[in-house]
Design a protein around this motif. Sequence first.
Motif, PDB file in Angstrom:
ATOM      1  N   ASN A  15       0.833  -1.193   0.000  1.00 31.36           N
ATOM      2  CA  ASN A  15       0.000   0.000   0.000  1.00 31.36           C
ATOM      3  C   ASN A  15       0.878   1.258   0.000  1.00 31.36           C
ATOM      4  OD1 ASN A  15      -1.418   2.187   2.002  1.00 31.36           O
ATOM      5  ND2 ASN A  15      -2.915   1.199   0.677  1.00 31.36           N
ATOM      6  N   VAL A  16       0.564   2.195  -0.895  1.00 32.69           N
ATOM      7  CA  VAL A  16       1.300   3.459  -0.980  1.00 32.69           C
ATOM      8  C   VAL A  16       0.376   4.580  -0.555  1.00 32.69           C
ATOM      9  CG1 VAL A  16       2.559   5.056  -2.476  1.00 32.69           C
ATOM     10  CG2 VAL A  16       2.731   2.580  -2.854  1.00 32.69           C
ATOM     11  N   LEU A  17       0.809   5.352   0.440  1.00 38.44           N
ATOM     12  CA  LEU A  17      -0.015   6.410   0.996  1.00 38.44           C
ATOM     13  C   LEU A  17       0.782   7.713   1.010  1.00 38.44           C
ATOM     14  CD1 LEU A  17      -2.912   6.396   2.268  1.00 38.44           C
ATOM     15  CD2 LEU A  17      -1.777   6.441   4.491  1.00 38.44           C
ATOM     16  N   PHE A  18       0.303   8.717   0.277  1.00 32.96           N
ATOM     17  CA  PHE A  18       0.973  10.020   0.259  1.00 32.96           C
ATOM     18  C   PHE A  18       0.557  10.820   1.492  1.00 32.96           C
ATOM     19  CE2 PHE A  18       1.740   8.867  -4.082  1.00 32.96           C
ATOM     20  CZ  PHE A  18       2.939   9.514  -4.390  1.00 32.96           C
ATOM     21  N   GLN A  19       1.552  11.425   2.113  1.00 33.98           N
ATOM     22  CA  GLN A  19       1.303  12.213   3.318  1.00 33.98           C
ATOM     23  C   GLN A  19       1.035  13.679   2.992  1.00 33.98           C
ATOM     24  OE1 GLN A  19       5.121  10.514   4.923  1.00 33.98           O
ATOM     25  NE2 GLN A  19       3.953  10.490   6.817  1.00 33.98           N
ATOM     26  N   THR A  20       1.401  14.117   1.805  1.00 38.58           N
ATOM     27  CA  THR A  20       1.106  15.467   1.354  1.00 38.58           C
ATOM     28  C   THR A  20       0.002  15.403   0.311  1.00 38.58           C
ATOM     29  OG1 THR A  20       2.990  15.214  -0.150  1.00 38.58           O
ATOM     30  CG2 THR A  20       3.358  16.513   1.823  1.00 38.58           C
ATOM     31  N   LYS A  21      -0.827  16.426   0.273  1.00 36.92           N
ATOM     32  CA  LYS A  21      -1.941  16.465  -0.660  1.00 36.92           C
ATOM     33  C   LYS A  21      -1.430  16.538  -2.101  1.00 36.92           C
ATOM     34  CE  LYS A  21      -5.451  16.564   2.247  1.00 36.92           C
ATOM     35  NZ  LYS A  21      -6.506  15.526   2.279  1.00 36.92           N
ATOM     36  N   VAL A  22      -1.919  15.640  -2.955  1.00 35.36           N
ATOM     37  CA  VAL A  22      -1.513  15.610  -4.362  1.00 35.36           C
ATOM     38  C   VAL A  22      -2.763  15.523  -5.230  1.00 35.36           C
ATOM     39  CG1 VAL A  22      -0.099  14.495  -6.111  1.00 35.36           C
ATOM     40  CG2 VAL A  22       0.614  14.410  -3.714  1.00 35.36           C
ATOM     41  N   PHE A  23      -2.908  16.466  -6.166  1.00 31.40           N
ATOM     42  CA  PHE A  23      -4.021  16.471  -7.098  1.00 31.40           C
ATOM     43  C   PHE A  23      -3.607  15.677  -8.326  1.00 31.40           C
ATOM     44  CE2 PHE A  23      -6.781  18.373 -10.382  1.00 31.40           C
ATOM     45  CZ  PHE A  23      -8.016  18.281  -9.746  1.00 31.40           C
ATOM     46  N   HIS A  24      -4.034  14.416  -8.352  1.00 27.51           N
ATOM     47  CA  HIS A  24      -3.606  13.496  -9.411  1.00 27.51           C
ATOM     48  C   HIS A  24      -4.698  12.441  -9.602  1.00 27.51           C
ATOM     49  CE1 HIS A  24      -1.296  10.419 -11.545  1.00 27.51           C
ATOM     50  NE2 HIS A  24      -0.332  11.302 -11.734  1.00 27.51           N
ATOM     51  N   PRO A  25      -4.980  12.030 -10.846  1.00 24.33           N
ATOM     52  CA  PRO A  25      -6.034  11.024 -11.079  1.00 24.33           C
ATOM     53  C   PRO A  25      -5.836   9.717 -10.330  1.00 24.33           C
ATOM     54  CG  PRO A  25      -5.406  12.069 -13.147  1.00 24.33           C
ATOM     55  CD  PRO A  25      -4.422  12.548 -12.117  1.00 24.33           C
ATOM     56  N   LEU A  26      -4.602   9.341 -10.079  1.00 24.52           N
ATOM     57  CA  LEU A  26      -4.337   8.048  -9.442  1.00 24.52           C
ATOM     58  C   LEU A  26      -4.209   8.133  -7.920  1.00 24.52           C
ATOM     59  CD1 LEU A  26      -1.766   6.446 -11.934  1.00 24.52           C
ATOM     60  CD2 LEU A  26      -4.172   5.841 -11.618  1.00 24.52           C
ATOM     61  N   ILE A  27      -4.367   9.333  -7.354  1.00 29.93           N
ATOM     62  CA  ILE A  27      -4.185   9.507  -5.914  1.00 29.93           C
ATOM     63  C   ILE A  27      -5.471  10.056  -5.295  1.00 29.93           C
ATOM     64  CG2 ILE A  27      -2.846  10.655  -4.105  1.00 29.93           C
ATOM     65  CD1 ILE A  27      -0.529  10.845  -6.081  1.00 29.93           C
ATOM     66  N   ASN A  28      -5.967   9.339  -4.308  1.00 35.28           N
ATOM     67  CA  ASN A  28      -7.154   9.789  -3.597  1.00 35.28           C
ATOM     68  C   ASN A  28      -6.812  11.075  -2.831  1.00 35.28           C
ATOM     69  OD1 ASN A  28      -9.142  10.091  -1.401  1.00 35.28           O
ATOM     70  ND2 ASN A  28      -9.915   8.114  -2.093  1.00 35.28           N
ATOM     71  N   TYR A  29      -7.459  12.173  -3.201  1.00 37.60           N
ATOM     72  CA  TYR A  29      -7.083  13.476  -2.620  1.00 37.60           C
ATOM     73  C   TYR A  29      -7.369  13.533  -1.127  1.00 37.60           C
ATOM     74  CZ  TYR A  29      -6.284  18.491  -2.370  1.00 37.60           C
ATOM     75  OH  TYR A  29      -5.786  19.733  -2.056  1.00 37.60           O
ATOM     76  N   THR A  30      -8.346  12.780  -0.664  1.00 40.96           N
ATOM     77  CA  THR A  30      -8.715  12.805   0.751  1.00 40.96           C
ATOM     78  C   THR A  30      -7.815  11.922   1.597  1.00 40.96           C
ATOM     79  OG1 THR A  30     -11.029  13.216   0.147  1.00 40.96           O
ATOM     80  CG2 THR A  30     -10.594  12.436   2.389  1.00 40.96           C
TER      81      THR A  30
END
Length: 273
Positions: free
Chosen positions: A128-143
């Motif tokens: 599982n890959v989880l971004f800690q900073t907000k990223v506006f990207h089709p493949l990343i859940n913004y919430t």
Amino acid sequence: MSTNASVSGIKSEGDSEDDLKRQGSFRKLLPVNSNGDSQLSTAVKMIDRPNTSQNSKEYAVYLQEYNILAEYNTLRSQDLRGIYVIPSAQNSFLWFGVQFIRQGIYQGGVFRFTITLPQNFPDGKCPNVLFQTKVFHPLINYTTGELNTAWGFPEWKRSNRIWQLVQYISKIFTKLDTKMISVNDEALLLLETDFENFKEQAKKCVKDSLSVVYDPPATDDPHYITFSPYDSELHDPVKQEIYKPKDDNENKPTGYSWVQPGSLQPFSKPEAR
């Protein structure tokens, strides 16, 4: 190991203690094994049997830790530029990462993320890959910040490697595709219909990521990747060392050659006298 320790608890046939006298042949006390094992090996199996499950479990844990370490060593040998990953010092299933975007519409962004391995690694589903900073990207859940890994790995196989997943994390920022399996429909819609607006949203993410680069660590784990502002007193000497011209002697070949210049014949060069 001392001599006394190596023989501790062992009695010979000549020992005189009454309570340790031999009661007949050890061989006669064991049943005949029809599987072809020797009677002594059968005894060993009988003695070890109560601990078999525990030993197997400990070995499985050791083997799993070895596999995780091997994955990290393999990752280190790859030419993955602009992205840094390291396992947690407290939990080998949790890896910390930072992505520096060097090109594309996200250029300049510094995005933190974590990789969490499944408990049955190297089996199981994709980490599982989880971004800690907000990223506006089709493949990343913004919430939630979760990356949709199914676009790059429809089926995670045992032959897949974590460095391939890390490479995938880098590529999603430089190679945008409208056919992505989106988890952010708004981002995908703007990418398809209003690219300029999409770029503005991406630049906002970049700006926001830079505003939190020097924030205190989110955990007390010593392997958590942290950054500090530029300190001239501390960093200038290192910078000068990096930019210092190299000595010409460093580029000269070392060792001996027994091949005459212009020839392919081994040992064609005369010995120096």
